[in-house]
Design a protein around this motif. Structure first.
Motif, short mmCIF file in Angstrom:
data_model
loop_
_atom_site.label_atom_id
_atom_site.label_comp_id
_atom_site.label_asym_id
_atom_site.label_seq_id
_atom_site.Cartn_x
_atom_site.Cartn_y
_atom_site.Cartn_z
N TYR A 25 -2.98 59.62 22.14
CA TYR A 25 -3.53 59.31 23.47
C TYR A 25 -4.99 59.76 23.55
O TYR A 25 -5.86 59.01 23.95
N ARG A 26 -5.23 61.01 23.17
CA ARG A 26 -6.58 61.58 23.28
C ARG A 26 -7.58 60.81 22.42
O ARG A 26 -8.67 60.46 22.86
N SER A 27 -7.20 60.51 21.19
CA SER A 27 -8.08 59.78 20.29
C SER A 27 -8.39 58.38 20.83
O SER A 27 -9.54 57.95 20.86
N ALA A 28 -7.35 57.67 21.26
CA ALA A 28 -7.55 56.31 21.79
C ALA A 28 -8.36 56.34 23.08
O ALA A 28 -9.24 55.49 23.28
N PHE A 29 -8.08 57.30 23.95
CA PHE A 29 -8.84 57.41 25.19
C PHE A 29 -10.32 57.64 24.89
O PHE A 29 -11.18 56.97 25.44
N ASN A 30 -10.60 58.60 24.01
CA ASN A 30 -11.99 58.92 23.69
C ASN A 30 -12.72 57.74 23.05
O ASN A 30 -13.88 57.47 23.37
N THR A 50 -9.67 51.87 32.34
CA THR A 50 -9.65 51.08 31.11
C THR A 50 -9.26 51.95 29.92
O THR A 50 -8.41 51.59 29.12
N ALA A 51 -9.87 53.13 29.82
CA ALA A 51 -9.56 54.05 28.72
C ALA A 51 -8.11 54.50 28.78
O ALA A 51 -7.45 54.64 27.74
N GLN A 52 -7.57 54.73 29.98
CA GLN A 52 -6.17 55.13 30.13
C GLN A 52 -5.24 54.02 29.65
O GLN A 52 -4.24 54.29 28.96
N ALA A 55 -5.31 53.97 25.91
CA ALA A 55 -4.62 55.14 25.36
C ALA A 55 -3.11 54.97 25.44
O ALA A 55 -2.39 55.25 24.46
N TRP A 56 -2.59 54.52 26.58
CA TRP A 56 -1.14 54.33 26.70
C TRP A 56 -0.65 53.23 25.76
O TRP A 56 0.43 53.34 25.17
N ALA A 57 -1.43 52.19 25.58
CA ALA A 57 -1.04 51.12 24.66
C ALA A 57 -0.95 51.66 23.23
O ALA A 57 -0.03 51.30 22.48
N ALA A 58 -1.88 52.53 22.86
CA ALA A 58 -1.86 53.14 21.52
C ALA A 58 -0.61 54.00 21.34
O ALA A 58 0.04 53.96 20.29
N PHE A 63 5.25 55.21 19.65
CA PHE A 63 6.32 55.96 20.31
C PHE A 63 7.03 55.07 21.31
O PHE A 63 6.45 54.11 21.81
N GLU A 64 8.28 55.42 21.59
CA GLU A 64 9.03 54.69 22.61
C GLU A 64 9.74 55.71 23.49
O GLU A 64 10.12 56.79 23.05
N LYS A 65 9.93 55.33 24.73
CA LYS A 65 10.59 56.21 25.68
C LYS A 65 12.07 55.89 25.67
O LYS A 65 12.48 54.74 25.91
N VAL A 66 12.87 56.90 25.39
CA VAL A 66 14.32 56.78 25.40
C VAL A 66 14.82 57.73 26.46
O VAL A 66 14.73 58.95 26.30
N GLY A 67 15.30 57.19 27.56
CA GLY A 67 15.66 58.02 28.70
C GLY A 67 14.39 58.63 29.27
O GLY A 67 13.47 57.92 29.63
N GLU A 68 14.34 59.94 29.27
CA GLU A 68 13.14 60.64 29.78
C GLU A 68 12.27 61.18 28.66
O GLU A 68 11.25 61.82 28.93
#
Length: 74
Positions: A25-30, A50-52, A55-58, A63-68
């Motif tokens: 996240y940090r690397s993609a955001f930056n 836009t940066a957020q 970052a979330w797309a990266a 990674f994938e969210k499974v439950g929480e």
């Protein structure tokens, strides 16, 4: 604004993502922050929004969210 350490990330990122995902996240955001610094580079929202999104797309590519919980994809 760019983040120098994971501890500077928003609480919503730090409290939900494992350390490796926070690094992504940090690397993609930056990178997005630097790349989309000019207003004409992002058509909707602010530079930070836009940066957020980038970052979330990266994070979601690796990674994938499974439950929480967020888990690395296989």
């Amino acid at each position: 604004m760019p983040y120098h350490r994971n501890g500077e990330l928003p609480e919503s990122v730090r409290s939900h993502l494992p350390a490796q995902a926070q690094d992504i996240y940090r690397s993609a955001f930056n990178n997005a922050w630097a790349q989309y610094g000019r207003p004409e580079c992002h058509t909707s929202g602010t530079r930070e929004q836009t940066a957020q999104k980038v970052a979330w797309a990266a994070v979601k590519r690796r990674f994938e969210k499974v439950g929480e919980q967020w888990h690395r994809k296989h």
